[in-house]
Design a protein around this motif. Structure first.
Motif, PDB file in Angstrom:
ATOM      1  N   GLY A  30      10.897  10.224  -8.891  1.00  0.00           N
ATOM      2  CA  GLY A  30      10.720   9.506  -9.877  1.00  0.00           C
ATOM      3  C   GLY A  30      12.116   8.628 -10.191  1.00  0.00           C
ATOM      4  N   ILE A  34      12.391   4.001 -10.422  1.00  0.00           N
ATOM      5  CA  ILE A  34      13.392   3.238 -11.461  1.00  0.00           C
ATOM      6  C   ILE A  34      14.584   2.580 -10.562  1.00  0.00           C
ATOM      7  CG2 ILE A  34      14.822   3.171 -13.457  1.00  0.00           C
ATOM      8  CD1 ILE A  34      13.747   5.563 -14.514  1.00  0.00           C
ATOM      9  N   GLY A 123      13.600   4.519 -17.708  1.00  0.00           N
ATOM     10  CA  GLY A 123      12.356   5.023 -18.069  1.00  0.00           C
ATOM     11  C   GLY A 123      12.028   5.151 -19.678  1.00  0.00           C
ATOM     12  N   ASP A 154       7.525   3.778 -16.051  1.00  0.00           N
ATOM     13  CA  ASP A 154       7.213   5.114 -16.064  1.00  0.00           C
ATOM     14  C   ASP A 154       7.504   5.750 -14.871  1.00  0.00           C
ATOM     15  OD1 ASP A 154       5.930   7.556 -16.505  1.00  0.00           O
ATOM     16  OD2 ASP A 154       3.976   6.862 -16.945  1.00  0.00           O
ATOM     17  N   LEU A 155       8.536   6.633 -14.797  1.00  0.00           N
ATOM     18  CA  LEU A 155       9.003   7.468 -13.727  1.00  0.00           C
ATOM     19  C   LEU A 155       8.397   8.625 -13.597  1.00  0.00           C
ATOM     20  CD1 LEU A 155      12.439   9.747 -14.606  1.00  0.00           C
ATOM     21  CD2 LEU A 155      10.730   8.789 -16.117  1.00  0.00           C
TER      22      LEU A 155
END
Length: 322
Positions: A30, A34, A123, A154-155
């Motif tokens: 995740g 980013i 995020g 959106d992570l």
């Protein structure tokens, strides 16, 4: 990649940059979304990509005694970020005084005055400033005043790990603590790693014919549940297949929890005093106390056999560690 500790380390002539801020413990998949986006935007604009992170973990300052187990020390996070293309990492000492900065003051002191942010990538749940009062909407609002853009990514990624929960550092820590190192590896995108210096232990492994490297782990390290694992011992630039024991050594009434790695089929290794890393590939069995030393030896031989098979299967499937 440049590494700065504190705002005063940033070069006086530093120009515009793309910035992302977070603890980024583990630099999991995740986080990689980013950070990867920040690098992508930086390349588009022809400016450096900077990651801002904190030491110690903010929770330890805001709620003393609540420091979470760490999935990766700062030097390891920096290595992983460099592999993603990051140009500089700024580690901000998180003090009580720093924790009291208002969101607006944080933006001005860090993003505007020092890093000259052109784009800030975060995020959707990013919080910052005193009592985490700042959010993405406020960050965006200030961007209109201070000439920076906010890019929200959106992570959240999910898979089989944790029963389909979104990937997070919290979930990864839980899986590690439960001994589910394969689930943790799915989230991290690589095996979970524990680092430290090899110290002298009771040397029982040597006496039993399975000499182990006793790793004195770094403070706050996320250590897997007690048991035996297959993995790799990294030392002197080499990744050696290993059977790894985590626990208190109940066979000999031990009380201190240790991480010990036996480099499979290696003879005459002397790693004392060296900084090493241990990668956890798979769980083999839980910690146990046997009725005799002979039974223990049979079990260890079986552990090594299973570990070797798991590692060979991973190697043949391109599951090599970094």
């Amino acid at each position: 990649m440049q590494r700065w500790r504190g705002l005063e380390d940033i070069p006086q002539d530093w120009g515009r940059s793309v910035v992302t801020i977070g603890s980024y413990d583990g630099v999991h998949r995740g986080h990689q979304l980013i950070i990867g986006r920040a690098v992508e935007r930086a390349r588009e604009l022809g400016v450096p990509a900077v990651v801002v992170t904190f030491d110690p973990h903010p929770s330890e300052v805001v709620r003393p005694g609540s420091h979470p187990p760490l999935l990766a020390p700062h030097h390891r996070r920096a290595e992983l970020m460099a592999e993603l293309g990051v140009d500089a990492v700024l580690i901000l000492p998180f003090t009580t005084e720093f924790s009291k900065l208002s969101p607006a003051d944080f933006v001005v002191k860090v993003l505007v005055d020092k890093l000259h942010a052109r784009v800030v990538v975060e995020g959707p749940n990013f919080r910052f400033g005193h009592k985490a009062a700042g959010n993405v909407a406020f960050l965006t609002e200030l961007g209109a005043t201070y000439d920076y853009e906010v890019d929200v990514i959106d992570l959240f990624v999910s898979g089989e790990a944790g029963g389909g929960e979104p990937f997070s550092s919290t979930l990864t820590r839980r899986l590690v603590a439960e001994g589910d190192v394969e689930g943790a590896a799915e989230i991290l995108g690589r095996p979970h790693r524990v680092e430290g210096v090899v110290v002298r232990g009771a040397q029982r492994g040597r006496e039993l014919g399975f000499p182990t490297a006793n790793v004195e782990t770094l403070p706050h390290t996320a250590i897997p549940a007690d048991g035996v694992y297959a993995g790799w011992l990294h030392a002197q630039g080499e990744a050696m297949p290993a059977a790894i024991s985590v626990g208190t050594n109940p066979q000999f009434d031990g009380t201190e929890r240790t991480v010990e790695a036996y480099a499979i089929d290696r003879v005459g290794l002397d790693l004392y005093g060296l900084h090493v890393a241990v990668d956890f590939l798979a769980f083999v069995r839980g910690q146990a106390k046997f009725d005799s030393i002979d039974e223990l030896l049979v079990a260890i031989a079986d552990d090594v056999k299973k570990a070797r098979e798991l590692i060979e299967a991973a190697d043949s499937g391109n599951g090599l560690p970094e």
